[in-house]
Write an enzyme that holds these catalytic residues in place. Structure first.
Site, PDB file in Angstrom:
ATOM      1  CG  HIS A 148      -2.059   0.928   1.182  1.00  0.00           C
ATOM      2  ND1 HIS A 148      -2.386   1.675   0.078  1.00  0.00           N
ATOM      3  CD2 HIS A 148      -2.964   1.302   2.163  1.00  0.00           C
ATOM      4  CE1 HIS A 148      -3.422   2.447   0.352  1.00  0.00           C
ATOM      5  NE2 HIS A 148      -3.787   2.245   1.607  1.00  0.00           N
TER       6      HIS A 148
ATOM      7  CG  HIS B 262      -4.797   0.904  -8.855  1.00  0.00           C
ATOM      8  ND1 HIS B 262      -6.146   0.952  -8.594  1.00  0.00           N
ATOM      9  CD2 HIS B 262      -4.205   1.743  -7.961  1.00  0.00           C
ATOM     10  CE1 HIS B 262      -6.364   1.783  -7.591  1.00  0.00           C
ATOM     11  NE2 HIS B 262      -5.210   2.281  -7.184  1.00  0.00           N
TER      12      HIS B 262
ATOM     13  CG  ASP C 275       2.532   3.369  -4.805  1.00  0.00           C
ATOM     14  OD1 ASP C 275       2.465   4.283  -3.964  1.00  0.00           O
ATOM     15  OD2 ASP C 275       1.704   2.443  -4.877  1.00  0.00           O
TER      16      ASP C 275
END
Length: 218
Positions: A60, A99, A155
Site C-alpha cells: 500500500h 492497480h 507509486d
C-alpha cells in the site's frame, strides 16, 4: 524541515501537487481500516492509527519505497530488460505497477511522471534513475499493458519525486500519511452521520463436527 533548506518555488509547487494527489483515493485499504475502527465509535486518534498501520504495508503506502529500491538494484537503463525478464521468470512482483481499480494508466502517474522527469534533471544520479524508470515503464506497458491491463500506478513515480526533493526514502510513507489523513478524517466524519458498525460475514470452510480433546491429551 526535512532537508534543512527552504525549497525553491518549483519544489514547493510540486510538493503541493503530490500532497493533493495523495490526499484521498476511493475505498483503499487504509481508508477502509480507518472507517472500520471509527465505526466502533472509537476515538479519531485510534482510527487514524489504524489507517497508518494499514498504509505502512509495502503493498500500500510503502510501495514507492520499494520502487526506488528496485530502480537502484537495476543500476542503469541497459540492465532494465534483463532485470525485467528475470523478474517475470521468478514471478517477482514489480513494484509500482498494477492497480485493483485502474485497468489503464493511473491518472496520478500521468501527472507525477513529467514532474519526476523535471526534478530528476537536476542531478546525474536522479537522471539515471528516471531513465531506468522510463525504460521499465515502456517495457511493462508493451508486454503487460494490453495482455493483463497492468500499467504504472501512483507509486511508480512518486518516490522519484520525493527523492529528487531531497527527502529520505524512509520518509516517503510518512509524507503519504500526512496527506491522506485529511481523506481518512473526512470519510470517517461523513460515515458517523449515519453510523453502523462494520461487521463483514465470513464463510467457514473447516470441520463441521469435532470432538473436544482435553489439553493434556493433545
Amino acid at each position: 524541515m526535512m532537508t534543512g533548506k527552504k525549497p525553491d518555488a518549483v519544489s514547493e509547487k510540486i510538493m503541493d501537487i503530490a500532497l493533493i494527489l495523495h490526499a484521498d483515493h476511493g475505498m483503499n485499504a487504509s481508508t477502509f481500516t480507518t472507517m472500520v475502527v471509527n465505526s466502533t465509535l472509537s476515538d479519531m486518534y485510534s482510527s487514524i492509527v489504524g489507517g497508518i498501520a494499514s498504509l505502512k504495508g509495502p503493498l500500500h503506502g510503502g510501495a514507492n519505497e520499494r520502487v526506488l529500491y528496485d530502480l537502484n538494484e537495476i543500476g542503469s537503463p541497459q540492465n532494465v530488460e534483463n532485470w525485467f525478464r528475470k523478474a517475470r521468470e521468478t514471478k517477482r512482483k514489480v513494484m509500482g505497477f498494477g492497480h485493483r481499480v485502474y485497468k489503464a494508466y493511473d491518472p496520478r502517474a500521468r501527472i507525477l511522471g513529467p514532474l519526476a522527469k523535471l526534478l530528476c534533471e537536476r542531478t546525474s544520479e536522479m537522471k539515471n534513475l528516471y531513465e531506468i524508470a522510463e525504460k521499465l515503464d515502456k517495457i511493462v506497458c508493451e508486454e503487460l499493458g494490453k495482455e493483463k491491463k497492468i500499467f504504472p500506478n501512483v507509486d511508480f513515480y512518486s518516490g522519484l519525486v520525493y527523492r529528487s526533493l531531497g527527502i529520505e526514502t524512509a520518509m516517503f510513507t510518512p509524507i503519504f500519511t500526512v496527506s491522506r489523513v485529511s481523506g481518512w478524517v473526512a470519510r470517517a466524519l461523513e460515515y458517523l452521520e449515519n453510523n453502523r458498525i462494520f461487521r463483514p460475514r465470513a464463510v467457514y470452510t473447516g470441520e463441521v463436527k469435532a470432538d473436544y480433546i482435553p489439553v493434556d491429551q493433545r
